[in-house]
Design a protein around this motif. Structure first.
Motif, PDB file in Angstrom:
ATOM      1  N   GLN A  23      51.571  62.642   9.378  1.00 56.76           N
ATOM      2  CA  GLN A  23      50.849  62.366  10.625  1.00 56.76           C
ATOM      3  C   GLN A  23      50.034  61.073  10.491  1.00 56.76           C
ATOM      4  OE1 GLN A  23      47.740  65.210  11.509  1.00 56.76           O
ATOM      5  NE2 GLN A  23      48.010  64.954  13.706  1.00 56.76           N
ATOM      6  N   TYR A  24      49.394  60.886   9.350  1.00 59.30           N
ATOM      7  CA  TYR A  24      48.586  59.691   9.089  1.00 59.30           C
ATOM      8  C   TYR A  24      49.479  58.445   9.032  1.00 59.30           C
ATOM      9  CZ  TYR A  24      44.372  57.406   7.180  1.00 59.30           C
ATOM     10  OH  TYR A  24      43.267  56.628   6.984  1.00 59.30           O
ATOM     11  N   ALA A  25      50.661  58.582   8.443  1.00 59.72           N
ATOM     12  CA  ALA A  25      51.612  57.461   8.393  1.00 59.72           C
ATOM     13  C   ALA A  25      52.015  57.045   9.804  1.00 59.72           C
ATOM     14  CB  ALA A  25      52.843  57.836   7.567  1.00 59.72           C
ATOM     15  N   ARG A  26      52.325  58.019  10.654  1.00 58.11           N
ATOM     16  CA  ARG A  26      52.691  57.709  12.042  1.00 58.11           C
ATOM     17  C   ARG A  26      51.537  57.027  12.771  1.00 58.11           C
ATOM     18  NH1 ARG A  26      54.952  62.864  11.669  1.00 58.11           N
ATOM     19  NH2 ARG A  26      53.261  63.746  12.899  1.00 58.11           N
ATOM     20  N   LEU A  27      50.320  57.475  12.491  1.00 60.15           N
ATOM     21  CA  LEU A  27      49.136  56.879  13.110  1.00 60.15           C
ATOM     22  C   LEU A  27      49.016  55.402  12.715  1.00 60.15           C
ATOM     23  CD1 LEU A  27      46.483  57.328  14.729  1.00 60.15           C
ATOM     24  CD2 LEU A  27      45.429  58.010  12.575  1.00 60.15           C
ATOM     25  N   MET A  28      49.211  55.101  11.435  1.00 53.82           N
ATOM     26  CA  MET A  28      49.134  53.712  10.951  1.00 53.82           C
ATOM     27  C   MET A  28      50.279  52.866  11.513  1.00 53.82           C
ATOM     28  SD  MET A  28      46.499  53.187   9.225  1.00 53.82           S
ATOM     29  CE  MET A  28      45.200  54.367   9.012  1.00 53.82           C
ATOM     30  N   GLU A  29      51.461  53.444  11.615  1.00 55.07           N
ATOM     31  CA  GLU A  29      52.585  52.712  12.191  1.00 55.07           C
ATOM     32  C   GLU A  29      52.342  52.424  13.668  1.00 55.07           C
ATOM     33  OE1 GLU A  29      55.924  55.159  11.046  1.00 55.07           O
ATOM     34  OE2 GLU A  29      56.089  54.146   9.097  1.00 55.07           O
ATOM     35  N   SER A  30      51.698  53.342  14.373  1.00 52.74           N
ATOM     36  CA  SER A  30      51.396  53.111  15.790  1.00 52.74           C
ATOM     37  C   SER A  30      50.376  51.990  15.970  1.00 52.74           C
ATOM     38  CB  SER A  30      50.899  54.402  16.464  1.00 52.74           C
ATOM     39  OG  SER A  30      49.557  54.697  16.080  1.00 52.74           O
ATOM     40  N   ALA A  31      49.643  51.665  14.897  1.00 54.79           N
ATOM     41  CA  ALA A  31      48.673  50.562  14.937  1.00 54.79           C
ATOM     42  C   ALA A  31      49.310  49.236  14.537  1.00 54.79           C
ATOM     43  CB  ALA A  31      47.497  50.876  14.016  1.00 54.79           C
ATOM     44  N   GLY A  32      50.601  49.265  14.161  1.00 52.74           N
ATOM     45  CA  GLY A  32      51.313  48.031  13.862  1.00 52.74           C
ATOM     46  C   GLY A  32      51.677  47.809  12.410  1.00 52.74           C
ATOM     47  N   PHE A  33      51.309  48.721  11.518  1.00 51.94           N
ATOM     48  CA  PHE A  33      51.659  48.559  10.107  1.00 51.94           C
ATOM     49  C   PHE A  33      53.100  49.021   9.897  1.00 51.94           C
ATOM     50  CE2 PHE A  33      47.105  48.457  10.020  1.00 51.94           C
ATOM     51  CZ  PHE A  33      46.822  47.507   9.055  1.00 51.94           C
ATOM     52  N   PRO A  34      53.914  48.221   9.195  1.00 48.71           N
ATOM     53  CA  PRO A  34      55.331  48.570   9.027  1.00 48.71           C
ATOM     54  C   PRO A  34      55.590  49.550   7.888  1.00 48.71           C
ATOM     55  CG  PRO A  34      54.898  46.441   8.024  1.00 48.71           C
ATOM     56  CD  PRO A  34      53.611  46.897   8.668  1.00 48.71           C
ATOM     57  N   ASN A  35      56.541  50.460   8.095  1.00 52.71           N
ATOM     58  CA  ASN A  35      57.089  51.315   7.044  1.00 52.71           C
ATOM     59  C   ASN A  35      55.991  51.901   6.150  1.00 52.71           C
ATOM     60  OD1 ASN A  35      59.082  52.575   5.527  1.00 52.71           O
ATOM     61  ND2 ASN A  35      59.549  50.751   4.340  1.00 52.71           N
ATOM     62  N   VAL A  36      55.151  52.713   6.738  1.00 54.27           N
ATOM     63  CA  VAL A  36      53.957  53.215   6.047  1.00 54.27           C
ATOM     64  C   VAL A  36      54.278  54.382   5.116  1.00 54.27           C
ATOM     65  CG1 VAL A  36      51.681  54.288   6.355  1.00 54.27           C
ATOM     66  CG2 VAL A  36      52.421  52.458   7.888  1.00 54.27           C
ATOM     67  N   HIS A  37      53.734  54.302   3.903  1.00 57.23           N
ATOM     68  CA  HIS A  37      53.806  55.374   2.919  1.00 57.23           C
ATOM     69  C   HIS A  37      52.376  55.751   2.576  1.00 57.23           C
ATOM     70  CE1 HIS A  37      58.122  54.875   2.211  1.00 57.23           C
ATOM     71  NE2 HIS A  37      57.854  53.640   2.552  1.00 57.23           N
ATOM     72  N   VAL A  38      52.049  57.019   2.712  1.00 56.34           N
ATOM     73  CA  VAL A  38      50.699  57.489   2.422  1.00 56.34           C
ATOM     74  C   VAL A  38      50.712  58.141   1.046  1.00 56.34           C
ATOM     75  CG1 VAL A  38      48.827  59.000   3.181  1.00 56.34           C
ATOM     76  CG2 VAL A  38      50.222  57.796   4.875  1.00 56.34           C
ATOM     77  N   VAL A  39      49.801  57.676   0.194  1.00 56.16           N
ATOM     78  CA  VAL A  39      49.751  58.109  -1.201  1.00 56.16           C
ATOM     79  C   VAL A  39      48.360  58.665  -1.489  1.00 56.16           C
ATOM     80  CG1 VAL A  39      50.013  57.327  -3.594  1.00 56.16           C
ATOM     81  CG2 VAL A  39      51.374  56.272  -1.787  1.00 56.16           C
ATOM     82  N   PRO A  40      48.276  59.843  -2.129  1.00 55.88           N
ATOM     83  CA  PRO A  40      46.955  60.399  -2.472  1.00 55.88           C
ATOM     84  C   PRO A  40      46.163  59.443  -3.366  1.00 55.88           C
ATOM     85  CG  PRO A  40      48.677  62.050  -2.759  1.00 55.88           C
ATOM     86  CD  PRO A  40      49.365  60.732  -2.505  1.00 55.88           C
TER      87      PRO A  40
END
Length: 161
Positions: free
Chosen positions: A138-155
């Motif tokens: 969900q956080y990755a989709r949120l960042m991608e919706s802000a314009g960041f490409p191909n987001v990977h969320v890492v702990p």
């Protein structure tokens, strides 16, 4: 089908220059780094507003998104928000604040270095260790919706490696 790591390794083996953007959105301060595939050193910290980190604050001023010190109440920003990341799990409105802040950071990146994003193939964003896979997606989709490409969320503990 390739995994992201396999795709990245394939691009490297073909001699394709790729960059990875790192975005550490913290509750108090945030920072952005860039790792080039042809680099043999650690990622380069991207200067934002002349600093290596920026106050995690967002607001609007004259109809535009402002972040960092520009978004502080003292600067006259409207609807200034801070500490939105810690509210993310319990306050549905925090997602909008995070998206607005991320959009402001992307706008700063494009303004300060217009060609920066041309070769970025991946964005790595850290999150608290306790977030499950669903929350990270969900956080990755949120960042991608802000314009960041191909987001990977890492702990966060893992993001340091």
């Amino acid at each position: 089908m390739f995994t992201d790591a396999e795709s990245f390794e394939l691009l490297l083996s073909l001699g394709v220059k790729t960059d990875i953007l790192g975005f550490d959105l913290g509750d108090g301060e945030s920072a952005v780094t860039l790792l080039s595939s042809d680099s043999t050193v650690e990622p380069r910290v991207i200067m934002l507003q002349g600093r290596t980190s920026i106050l995690s604050a967002v607001g609007t001023q004259g109809g535009r998104i402002v972040v960092g010190e520009e978004a502080s109440v003292l600067s006259g920003a409207q609807d200034a928000k801070v500490r939105f990341k810690s509210r993310y799990l319990v306050d549905p409105g925090a997602a909008g604040d995070i998206r607005l802040f991320a959009q402001g950071i992307m706008s700063l990146l494009l303004h300060e270095d217009p060609g920066l994003m041309a070769q970025v193939t991946r964005t790595v964003v850290c999150c608290p260790a306790g977030w499950g896979e669903g929350r990270r997606e969900q956080y990755a989709r949120l960042m991608e919706s802000a314009g960041f490409p191909n987001v990977h969320v890492v702990p966060e503990p893992r993001a340091a490696f």
